[in-house]
Design an enzyme around this catalytic site. Sequence first.
Site, PDB file in Angstrom:
ATOM      1  CD  GLU A 288      47.064 -36.428  10.990  1.00 40.88           C
ATOM      2  OE1 GLU A 288      47.404 -35.283  10.688  1.00 40.88           O
ATOM      3  OE2 GLU A 288      47.654 -37.073  11.877  1.00 40.88           O
ATOM      4  CG  HIS A 309      17.860 -25.409  15.694  1.00 42.32           C
ATOM      5  ND1 HIS A 309      16.530 -25.088  15.719  1.00 42.32           N
ATOM      6  CD2 HIS A 309      18.086 -26.216  16.763  1.00 42.32           C
ATOM      7  CE1 HIS A 309      15.971 -25.664  16.780  1.00 42.32           C
ATOM      8  NE2 HIS A 309      16.893 -26.359  17.429  1.00 42.32           N
ATOM      9  CE  LYS A 423      53.678 -30.766   8.006  1.00 39.92           C
ATOM     10  NZ  LYS A 423      54.269 -31.847   8.786  1.00 39.92           N
TER      11      LYS A 423
HETATM   12  O1  PA5 Z   1      49.146 -37.234  14.488  1.00 41.28           O
HETATM   13  C1  PA5 Z   1      50.142 -36.720  14.018  1.00 41.28           C
HETATM   14  O2  PA5 Z   1      51.228 -37.313  13.913  1.00 41.28           O
HETATM   15  C2  PA5 Z   1      50.124 -35.273  13.559  1.00 41.28           C
HETATM   16  O3  PA5 Z   1      48.850 -34.738  13.619  1.00 41.28           O
HETATM   17  C3  PA5 Z   1      51.059 -34.431  14.417  1.00 41.28           C
HETATM   18  O4  PA5 Z   1      50.660 -34.562  15.756  1.00 41.28           O
HETATM   19  C4  PA5 Z   1      51.037 -32.968  14.012  1.00 41.28           C
HETATM   20  O5  PA5 Z   1      51.356 -32.831  12.664  1.00 41.28           O
HETATM   21  C5  PA5 Z   1      52.020 -32.171  14.861  1.00 41.28           C
HETATM   22  O6  PA5 Z   1      53.294 -32.702  14.749  1.00 41.28           O
HETATM   23  P1  PA5 Z   1      54.439 -32.383  15.773  1.00 41.28           P
HETATM   24  O7  PA5 Z   1      54.046 -32.917  17.095  1.00 41.28           O
HETATM   25  O8  PA5 Z   1      55.641 -33.072  15.207  1.00 41.28           O
HETATM   26  O9  PA5 Z   1      54.604 -30.897  15.805  1.00 41.28           O
END
Ligand code: PA5
Length: 446
Positions: A288, A309, A423
Amino acid sequence: MIENLSINLRHSAAFVSFEEIIAHAQQSIRHIDSLNAGTGPGNNFLGWLSLPDDILPQIDKIEKTARHLQSISDTTVVIGIGGSYLGARAVVEGISHSFSQLLKTKHHDVIFAGQNICEDYMADLLEILDERNYSIAVISKSGVTTEPAIAFRIIRNHLEKKIGKSAAAKRIIAITDSKRGALRPLAEINGYETFVIPDNIGGRYSVLTPVGLLPIALSGIDIRTLVKGAKSMEEITRNNKNATTNPSLLYASARNLILQSGRPIEIQVGFTPKLHYFSEWWKQLYGESEGKEGKGIFPASVDMTTDLHSLGQYIQDGQRILFETFISVKNPEKKVTIPLEKDDSDQLNYLAGQRLSEVNQNAEAATMLAHYDGKVPIITVNIPSLDEYYMGQLIYFFEMACAISGYILDVNPFDQPGVEAYKKNMFALLNKPGFEEAGKKIRERL
Ligand code: PA5
């Protein structure tokens, strides 16, 4: 003297020399300066840098809440996804007993939910929860993420039916933003105990906030030592401008030079299943943070020797587009030796008396050399043992390296604009209010 996490670049040398890495790392010191001065991209999300100190005033409250839930319930369902889930699971699975849920001795089970929308997973979980005396920790920074929101609604309903609404409210903890989102008002209306996720800390950098620390403490893990380990790594990396002794800087530079040599895929390799979720956390952190604007190293992982394996064949012999980062753990916590058998019918007496860890370490060394000979550059991150202290070091080490590496790639390592695309489509397909027009259009494309 306490031994620290260290990095070994010997098995990258045929692809990028140590001198090149040092020169690159020296050039990259400016990125540490940008982080500390808050002058780089995403500078409103730098709260993680000083978390090992900033979290200390909250440790008492986190531990007290964990002790309370442990005293009133046998299980906590931790609801969250992405950064609101993976750090906690990485540490819990990394340090707990491998079969903790099967242990007969008294302990508190931590079960994770909200990290998928699978109906069978939820149905199976509810079946288990029918028999459990359980609490809920719901974690969402935005407070509006679909997966955990749905899971929370379903599990909250289950708990309320089971013990009544007001009793349920006393065993629900909400960890969320101080103002925004739907979870904060829901918690306030119902009187749930809450923890705040600071504005300046993004999900994937939040494991050392209550997001990670509460579930970890609930599992019976010592969060003070975890934070202490992270603090020691902050001291080693955050203000260390010596390229040869700053492991985060070295790792960030090495992996970017290896990328430039034509290897866009990094595989994290662990030789204990306990590191499986640590690799999942690391994949999210790097995927990310770096995967944007057509850039980034694709983070993957394997569990060894299991995957020798399976994917081992590809790593050894497939397209030469990979490099590996081994997490090498020196000492196991426990001891098992291979027994001697008189008739040696399985021909294993040559190993009799050896510890399993000796065999595993030889498998690790053998794999490293085989892959290196197969033209896979290898970075090794060494830790003495897989415990709270070194988990803390690993976390801060990789977070710091990720931020530096993002700046080397010239991306903002603290945003995740790409996560929105699916989303929007999903909301359109589900007819979420406000997405009706988009829904009509998208259905024509299916
Ligand atoms: O690193 C990030 O910002 C994302 O992976 C969020 O943690 C994830 O989308 C979950 O979001 P939230 O904590 O708002 O539910």
